[in-house]
Scaffold this active site. Structure first.
Site, PDB file in Angstrom:
ATOM      1  N   ASP A 177     -26.423 -39.681 -34.680  1.00  0.00           N
ATOM      2  CA  ASP A 177     -26.246 -38.806 -35.817  1.00  0.00           C
ATOM      3  C   ASP A 177     -26.880 -39.515 -37.007  1.00  0.00           C
ATOM      4  O   ASP A 177     -27.184 -40.717 -36.936  1.00  0.00           O
ATOM      5  CB  ASP A 177     -24.748 -38.534 -36.036  1.00  0.00           C
ATOM      6  CG  ASP A 177     -24.540 -37.287 -36.888  1.00  0.00           C
ATOM      7  OD1 ASP A 177     -23.440 -36.720 -36.838  1.00  0.00           O
ATOM      8  OD2 ASP A 177     -25.488 -36.873 -37.572  1.00  0.00           O
TER       9      ASP A 177
HETATM   10  C1  GLC Z   1     -25.148 -34.626 -40.009  1.00  0.00           C
HETATM   11  C2  GLC Z   1     -24.385 -33.982 -38.873  1.00  0.00           C
HETATM   12  C3  GLC Z   1     -25.260 -33.591 -37.709  1.00  0.00           C
HETATM   13  C4  GLC Z   1     -26.611 -33.134 -38.224  1.00  0.00           C
HETATM   14  C5  GLC Z   1     -27.290 -34.350 -38.825  1.00  0.00           C
HETATM   15  C6  GLC Z   1     -28.618 -33.982 -39.502  1.00  0.00           C
HETATM   16  O1  GLC Z   1     -24.430 -35.659 -40.581  1.00  0.00           O
HETATM   17  O2  GLC Z   1     -23.229 -34.681 -38.387  1.00  0.00           O
HETATM   18  O3  GLC Z   1     -24.581 -32.546 -36.983  1.00  0.00           O
HETATM   19  O4  GLC Z   1     -27.403 -32.593 -37.172  1.00  0.00           O
HETATM   20  O5  GLC Z   1     -26.469 -35.059 -39.737  1.00  0.00           O
HETATM   21  O6  GLC Z   1     -28.364 -33.188 -40.629  1.00  0.00           O
END
Ligand code: GLC
Length: 717
Positions: A237
């Protein structure tokens, strides 16, 4: 639904050949993004960047430094709304539209679906996930993933695993016992990998039992790749990586976003220092390039964003939204007869500010949006006066009540919004924000012909639920929410939704009430496998509205199921045929739900295992005209009767030292040496109905099993 064979990643592919030509530093460069949404370019070999894009409700594409999408997107219903459709085919159609828009934005990887579970009503991202139930979540996730990848875009199932609260999400540890992990929280990921052949997995921010998931070799190398055979890409993430060698050894491939911090040059240095085998770096680089190759991303760099606003996508999103709206109660008021209405009152904040999605990375800017008030005025025309009073604040309640008296009907559209339900924060209360409860009570008291529409992504308290003539749950249903809502209110669409999550009477009844969110950096999943309806049933707790509940404007009769056999042996599958008839005067849809009740369900067995009273194992949605009948075909494999036994190595070690006799007061052994999926032999009940609390028929099947774990290669469904 039998599992399909997972599409194999081509072995001797261009990607593998490219890896052989890359220098160590070039390979390491591929293991980290270069900015928010792109992987590295390797000019020497003509390797272009690959663009990734959020999210589950729409392809956001590139964003400003503040995270605002640069171009509009189709905004389909959010996860909970898709969950409320109980319709894998419809979810697939909506997901394909999102994938098309991703390609129009030059993105070949979609960061969706979110398959974490609705463990607690206050989790900020409930709106983004499908359901409290792992099987409903898994089936819809498979449909979503197959549709996205069928459109040539890689899906990214997220967030592996245990991401069911936002408070201190980067540091808290989700402490989950192995049986609960396997039966609930890992199950949708297992289906995504083994049934849908998902090409990418995103790890969660949180720790699981003390270990950050990107560093967790047991989960990534052991379960994901070793047991399930996953051969795609594992990414973090965003900003979710803090270690280099541990993550590389665990099986992480890609650090996002860029620029590189713990991967990239730091990974190259770890290889040179002998902390990481170069072969592992080769694997990571190959996983990036294979993903790129599988989605046609090796041949050209991402293009300019050129999203289209198609009429067919609007119509699809509207149909999907109507199919997600849940008619919780109807005491003769709905559908409204537009021709008979001369004056109605519309109140509530969401009548002019509908919540079409939640906050955070799932938020998209739609091509356009309407409000329920606008659409009502447009659809009811000059023959009906549509009076609006938001009803908030000092004097709002009183005005609303006065205006309500004498109206032909009152429509109260209340709920939450992206500032209340979103990423990186949890709600602190299940109550509607502000003085909405007082507003609802006031107008219901002033006019018995009041319909209340709750527009929220997660459960809210409904203290006035007995006092309104009709009650609808309208989740964050996307850009066409308002049109679909009025279609339902006026009877031009049947409310097709069924609750994907239990609506509790009060927050204190919720399964995780005593252990949400983290306390001293630990979230104890103390309720174990008793998530959602499993908890309320085992504890005999009343609920406001049960899992799977939803009314139609017509009525249905579900007949007794016919079984292909009354016994189930090793390797066998059971077909269950259920007759359904539309016994009312309007077309509508029904969701036939099949639950399995194990022997002794709801009580601890002699081995101390607590099996839920029943568990959803199959379902199907049918659309029937008045008087029309159909037969729903459902199928159950052995896993539908199984539970995960964590095994008891201690007991066997102790036995070896000091044997004690054990009374086997139970057909299944009390202690097993090998962990795995097991079926207790005996009569299991198949419960067929239209909600977890509305069972129409029961049948029995005698299942053999007990001694040995199920073959791990059996499909999970
Ligand atoms: C965020 C989310 C994830 C998302 C990523 C990019 O923190 O937890 O679901 O795809 O970052 O935005």
């Amino acid at each position: 639904m039998a599992a399909t064979v997972r599409p194999e990643v081509p072995a001797a592919s261009r990607a593998a050949a490219l890896v052989g030509r890359l220098t160590l530093d070039e390979k390491a460069a591929l293991t980290a993004g270069v900015d928010s949404w792109h992987t590295a370019v390797i000019p020497r070999l003509g390797i272009p960047a690959l663009r990734l894009s959020d999210g589950p409700s729409g392809a956001r594409g590139d964003t400003s430094p503040q995270g605002v999408p640069r171009t509009p997107s189709i905004c389909i219903p959010s996860g909970t709304a898709l969950g409320a459709t109980w319709d894998p085919d419809l979810v697939a159609e909506a997901a394909a539209a999102v994938a098309r828009q991703a390609l129009e934005k030059g993105a070949r990887v979609l960061l969706a679906p979110t398959v974490n579970l609705h463990r607690h009503p206050l989790w900020g991202r409930n709106f983004e996930a499908f359901s409290e139930d792992p099987v409903l979540t898994a089936r819809l996730a498979v449909a979503y993933i197959r549709a996205v990848q069928g459109a040539g875009v890689a899906a990214t199932v997220k967030h592996l695993v245990g991401n069911e609260s936002e408070f201190e999400r980067n540091t808290a540890s989700s402490d989950i016992d192995e049986r609960t992990l396997r039966e609930l929280y890992l199950l949708p990921f297992e289906h995504a990998v083994r049934v849908a052949g998902v090409l990418a997995v995103m790890t969660s921010y949180n720790r699981v039992n003390g270990c950050h998931v990107p560093d967790d070799a047991r989960l990534l190398a052991g379960v994901l790749r070793g047991e399930w055979g996953f051969r795609g890409l594992v990414m973090t993430d965003w900003f979710g990586l803090s270690r280099t060698a541990e993550a590389a050894r665990a099986g992480l491939d890609l650090e996002m976003p860029g620029p590189a911090r713990s991967y990239g040059p730091a990974l190259a240095a770890a290889v040179r220092a002998g902390e990481v085998e170069e072969a592992r770096l080769d694997d990571a680089a190959r996983h990036v390039l294979e993903l790129q190759e599988r989605v046609g991303g090796l041949d050209a760099p991402p293009g300019e964003e050129a999203p289209l606003d198609r009429p067919e996508d609007r119509a699809l999103t509207r149909r999907c939204a109507a199919a997600s709206i849940v008619l919780l109660a109807n005491r003769g008021l709905l559908p409204l007869d537009a021709g008979a209405l001369r004056r109605i009152l519309v109140v509530g904040p969401n009548a002019t500010r509908p919540a079409i999605t939640g906050g955070g990375s799932a938020l998209v800017v739609p091509h356009y949006r309407l409000t329920p008030l606008q659409v009502l005025r447009d659809r009811l025309g000059p023959g009906c006066e549509v009076v609006h009073e938001e009803g908030a604040g000092e004097g709002g309640i009183r005005r609303a009540a006065e205006l309500a008296r004498g109206a032909d009907a009152v429509i109260a559209v209340v709920g939450t919004d992206p500032d209340v339900e979103g990423e990186s924060f949890d709600r602190v209360s299940m109550d509607l924000p502000g003085d909405q409860d007082a507003l609802v009570s006031s107008v219901c008291g002033a006019n018995p012909r009041t319909v209340v529409v709750v527009n929220s992504g997660a459960p809210v308290s409904l203290p006035w639920r007995e006092g309104c003539a009709a009650l609808l749950q309208c989740y964050f249903a996307g850009q066409e929410l308002s049109s679909a809502l009025v279609d339902v209110l006026l009877g031009e669409a049947d409310p097709g939704g069924r609750l994907p999550t239990t609506l509790p009477v009060r927050l204190e009844h919720a399964p995780a009430f005593g252990s949400f969110p983290s306390e001293s950096s630990h979230v104890r999943y103390a309720e174990g496998p008793l998530i959602g309806y499993r908890w309320y049933e085992a504890r005999h707790l009343p609920v406001a509205f049960p899992f799977g509940h939803g009314l139609s404007y017509t009525t249905f009769e579900i007949g007794p199921p016919k079984l292909s056999a009354t016994t189930l042996g090793p390797g066998e599958r059971l077909r269950v045929t259920v007759p359904v008839r539309n016994t009312g005067g309007r077309s509508g849809s029904e969701v036939v739900q099949l639950y399995v009740a194990p022997p002794g369900g709801g009580r601890r067995d002699p081995g101390g295992r607590l099996r839920p009273v029943k568990e959803l194992r199959a379902f199907a949605k049918v659309h029937l005209a008045p008087g029309q009948a159909a037969e729903v075909e459902l199928e159950l494999g052995e896993r539908a009767f199984a539970y995960w036994d964590v095994a008891d190595a201690d007991w066997f070690a102790l036995q070896a030292r000091h044997p004690v006799s054990v009374t086997h007061g139970h057909d299944a052994p009390l202690h097993r040496e090998r962990a795995g999926w097991y079926v207790d032999p005996g009569v299991h009940r198949l419960l067929v109905g239209r909600s977890s609390a509305d069972i129409a028929h029961a049948a029995e099947v005698s299942v053999s099993g007990g001694g040995e774990p199920l073959d791990p290669s059996l499909p999970p469904d």
